[in-house]
Design a protein around this motif. Structure first.
Motif, short mmCIF file in Angstrom:
data_model
loop_
_atom_site.label_atom_id
_atom_site.label_comp_id
_atom_site.label_asym_id
_atom_site.label_seq_id
_atom_site.Cartn_x
_atom_site.Cartn_y
_atom_site.Cartn_z
N GLY A 271 -28.12 -6.93 0.38
CA GLY A 271 -27.34 -5.71 0.13
C GLY A 271 -26.36 -5.39 1.24
O GLY A 271 -26.05 -4.21 1.46
N VAL A 272 -25.86 -6.41 1.94
CA VAL A 272 -24.95 -6.19 3.07
C VAL A 272 -23.58 -6.79 2.78
O VAL A 272 -23.48 -7.94 2.33
CB VAL A 272 -25.53 -6.80 4.37
N ALA A 273 -22.53 -6.01 3.02
CA ALA A 273 -21.16 -6.48 2.88
C ALA A 273 -20.37 -6.01 4.09
O ALA A 273 -20.64 -4.93 4.64
CB ALA A 273 -20.53 -5.96 1.59
N TRP A 274 -19.38 -6.81 4.52
CA TRP A 274 -18.56 -6.41 5.66
C TRP A 274 -17.14 -6.96 5.54
O TRP A 274 -16.90 -7.93 4.83
CB TRP A 274 -19.19 -6.85 6.99
N CYS A 275 -16.24 -6.29 6.23
CA CYS A 275 -14.85 -6.74 6.25
C CYS A 275 -14.17 -6.16 7.48
O CYS A 275 -14.67 -5.21 8.10
CB CYS A 275 -14.11 -6.31 4.98
N VAL A 276 -13.03 -6.74 7.83
CA VAL A 276 -12.20 -6.24 8.93
C VAL A 276 -10.88 -5.78 8.33
O VAL A 276 -10.20 -6.56 7.64
CB VAL A 276 -11.96 -7.31 10.00
N VAL A 277 -10.53 -4.53 8.58
CA VAL A 277 -9.33 -3.93 8.01
C VAL A 277 -8.25 -3.84 9.09
O VAL A 277 -8.51 -3.41 10.22
CB VAL A 277 -9.63 -2.52 7.46
#
Length: 351
Positions: free
Chosen positions: A67-73
């Motif tokens: 259940g983990v999501a990540w991104c760099v904006v």
């Protein structure tokens, strides 16, 4: 066991960007928490929310099972110091989302450590998500022993000219007495204490942000911290009055009190700065100040307070005497510890 769990966690990412390595991510222990309307979420909606053109990382990092999501904006703004069309300020922010499907809790972490991200929560959960706000957030302090407040924000709803004020150091006691008298309400509380014998820091605001001065060693570490936060937020048996009542409120010394010195704490200023920028140097061995141990000398009941600053590399003894209502420190050895801040050596002694 923990290393195997971490390895399984990392291997569970079926989607990872090439631009940023998973193991390089060290998020702050910080989050806002939402109660989801159902057990379902749509992490891919993160891309539509920020816009693919604004993402440094494509695809987003995703471990569906965990259940983990990540991104760099990537954020571009005009420079503040001039009217220029050819130069922009470019900043990169890490966003990490963790959805605990069993308890229907969504945790959102942002590297800027601000904002509550109501729209982002709605984007991945659909409308109906409820943020944990109000005094309920103070439940996260329930299992910390010898909890000492370092700074407290208070709001006076009746005084429109001086509605908000910040209390720090020995002044935090005033914020608690004002709240008890009903003249002001606490908007945020930061403090430090001990959990299972380890020193920890914890902060919470009525808007729903919960944070610590610690930095996670991995995304799995941050996820585990979130689970411990959520467990307390959902515990209706925790009494907020009892949590607030357990604080050890500081008092200004006017002389050496009777008894032995039981504990030594770093001053509140250290906990309001970016702790990783304050380090201690002795004999060319440098350690972050917040991770050094302050060990009291419990043998004496009169005279100066004595304590040792201890790391894995060195131990240096200091003593503090009360003079004219203030503590004055001195090193009992030949060399003082030096404070290193922002890569500058500050030749002043501790205290």
């Amino acid at each position: 066991m923990s290393s195997r769990l971490s390895r399984d966690f990392e291997e569970g990412f079926t989607s990872l960007p090439e631009e940023v390595a998973l193991r390089s991510l060290l998020p702050k222990m910080s989050t806002v928490v939402y109660r989801a309307p159902s057990m379902e979420w749509e992490p891919q909606n993160i891309v539509h929310f920020f816009g693919e053109e604004n993402l440094l990382t494509s695809p987003i990092g995703l471990n569906a099972d965990a259940g983990v999501a990540w991104c760099v904006v990537e954020r571009r703004t005009d420079v503040r110091w001039g009217d220029l069309k050819t130069i922009e300020e470019v900043a990169y922010q890490l966003f990490v989302l963790y959805f605990d499907r069993v308890h229907r809790l969504l945790y959102i972490n942002n590297s800027a450590n601000d904002g509550v991200f109501e729209d982002l929560a709605d984007a991945v959960l659909n409308p109906g998500a409820e943020r944990f706000t109000g005094s309920t957030v103070y439940r996260v302090m329930a299992d910390i022993e010898r909890l000492v407040p370092t700074n407290v924000g208070v709001l006076d709803a009746r005084d429109q000219f001086r509605r908000f004020s910040m209390h720090v150091g020995s002044d935090v006691a005033a914020s608690f007495s004002q709240a008890e008298a009903g003249t002001k309400s606490q908007t945020n509380i930061s403090g430090g204490g001990y959990r299972d014998g380890e020193h920890v820091s914890i902060s919470a605001s009525l808007k729903g942000r919960i944070w610590s001065h610690a930095t996670a060693t991995s995304l799995k570490h941050w996820q585990d911290w979130c689970d411990s936060i959520g467990e307390k937020l959902l515990d209706d048996t925790i009494s907020i009055d009892k949590v607030i009542g357990q604080f050890i409120l500081p008092e200004r010394l006017t002389g050496r009190p009777e008894g032995v010195l039981l504990a030594v704490e770093w001053p509140w200023q250290l906990h309001t700065l970016q702790a990783e920028h304050v380090r201690l140097s002795y004999q060319e061995q440098i350690h972050e100040a917040v991770y050094t141990d302050l060990i009291p000398d419990t043998a004496s009941t009169t005279g100066p307070f004595r304590f040792t600053v201890k790391t894995g590399s060195w131990e240096v003894t200091y003593e503090a005497a009360v003079e004219r209502g203030r503590l004055h420190y001195r090193c009992t050895g030949d060399d003082d510890i030096k404070v290193v801040a922002h890569d500058r050596n500050i030749p002043s002694a501790i205290g």
